[in-house]
Design an enzyme around this catalytic site. Structure first.
Site, PDB file in Angstrom:
ATOM      1  N   ASP A 148     -19.802 -26.414  54.815  1.00 33.08           N
ATOM      2  CA  ASP A 148     -19.919 -26.652  56.257  1.00 33.08           C
ATOM      3  C   ASP A 148     -20.102 -28.150  56.537  1.00 33.08           C
ATOM      4  O   ASP A 148     -20.590 -28.895  55.682  1.00 33.08           O
ATOM      5  CB  ASP A 148     -21.139 -25.927  56.832  1.00 33.08           C
ATOM      6  CG  ASP A 148     -21.042 -24.420  56.664  1.00 33.08           C
ATOM      7  OD1 ASP A 148     -19.919 -23.911  56.547  1.00 33.08           O
ATOM      8  OD2 ASP A 148     -22.107 -23.774  56.641  1.00 33.08           O
TER       9      ASP A 148
HETATM   10  N1  URA Z   1     -22.754 -21.083  52.666  1.00 37.04           N
HETATM   11  C1  URA Z   1     -22.969 -21.623  53.886  1.00 37.04           C
HETATM   12  O1  URA Z   1     -23.566 -21.000  54.741  1.00 37.04           O
HETATM   13  N2  URA Z   1     -22.528 -22.873  54.126  1.00 37.04           N
HETATM   14  C2  URA Z   1     -21.892 -23.615  53.205  1.00 37.04           C
HETATM   15  O2  URA Z   1     -21.540 -24.763  53.489  1.00 37.04           O
HETATM   16  C3  URA Z   1     -21.674 -23.047  51.937  1.00 37.04           C
HETATM   17  C4  URA Z   1     -22.102 -21.769  51.704  1.00 37.04           C
END
Ligand code: URA
Length: 250
Positions: free
Chosen positions: A105
């Site tokens: 993310d």
């Molecule tokens: N899980 C998440 O919620 N965000 C990420 O960036 C990676 C795994």
């Protein structure tokens, strides 16, 4: 396209320098025509190379495998419609097109694999590959052991139960750090899992992927994977899907 002497040395015929000598001596033919020019480039997957009349097998393609310590505030795509910084901005000096293996993310940080080996990337991202990814999450509050144990049976997020995961508190406090290992790669999965047990994520960092560790790589920097790490990744894909903790590698 690749220099002929490089193709010969990668195929194990001779060293780069000795391969150049083979070319100059007129002992190398490409598609039936003798080549004596050192600057010649060929397509090793299509062109037929012979040395002293003997066919040279096509050498395995050489791929690039990188690990980047992604900082927060970068998107994991090549271009962002909102004009935010992308991980590609951190990879300019690679000089080769590489693609992220899955996503982190915008607000997440840590280990991001990148490669131009599409087959391996696809294998790693297959939901059934069972490759383990480990994260450190700073969460609100102090999760009780019984809440984290719920992860072993999976928790329902976005209407679907996750595969079993493993989680434990590594640093307790008003806002605790939790280590969590999952085998899937669903969008926002770790955030949603911890939210589902009542402990929203404030910070999320991936620290391990299929046996590759980020170690002390500084934020925003990348390095090439070692051959051993690439072997481990391939091995992690070959292993059958399993619960985190039930496997020796991956
Ligand atoms: N899980 C998440 O919620 N965000 C990420 O960036 C990676 C795994």
């Amino acid at each position: 396209m690749e220099r002929l002497q490089k193709v010969l040395s990668r195929a194990g015929i001779a060293s780069r320098r000795a391969s150049e000598r083979l070319i100059v001596e007129g002992r190398v033919a490409v598609n039936g025509a003798t080549v004596t020019q050192l600057g010649t480039s060929i397509d090793p997957s299509r062109d037929v190379v012979r040395v002293d009349g003997k066919r040279v097998p096509a050498p395995p393609a050489s791929h690039t495998f990188l690990v980047l310590n992604k900082p927060r505030g970068y998107v994991t795509t090549a271009r962002d419609p909102e004009g935010r910084p992308t991980v590609m901005d951190l990879l300019r000096e690679v000089g080769k097109r590489v693609y992220p293996v899955g996503r982190l993310d915008y607000a997440s940080e840590g280990l991001l694999l990148l490669t131009d080996d599409g087959d391996l990337a696809r294998d790693l991202m297959r939901p059934a590959s069972g490759v383990r990814k480990t994260y450190l999450a700073k969460v609100r509050g102090r999760p009780a052991a019984k809440d984290l144990e719920r992860m072993c049976h999976g928790v329902v997020v976005a209407g679907r139960r996750t595969l079993p995961a493993r989680a434990h508190v590594v640093r307790p406090g008003p806002n605790s750090w939790v280590e969590i290992t999952v085998v899937e790669g669903r969008k926002h999965q770790v955030r949603m899992m911890l939210e589902a047990i009542g402990h929203p994520v404030q910070r999320l960092r991936r620290v391990r992927y299929g046996g590759v560790e980020m170690g002390d790589l500084p934020s925003g920097r990348f390095r090439a994977l070692t051959p051993e790490e690439v072997r481990r990744l391939r091995g992690a894909c070959r292993a059958s899907p399993a619960r985190p903790g039930n496997r020796k590698s991956g």
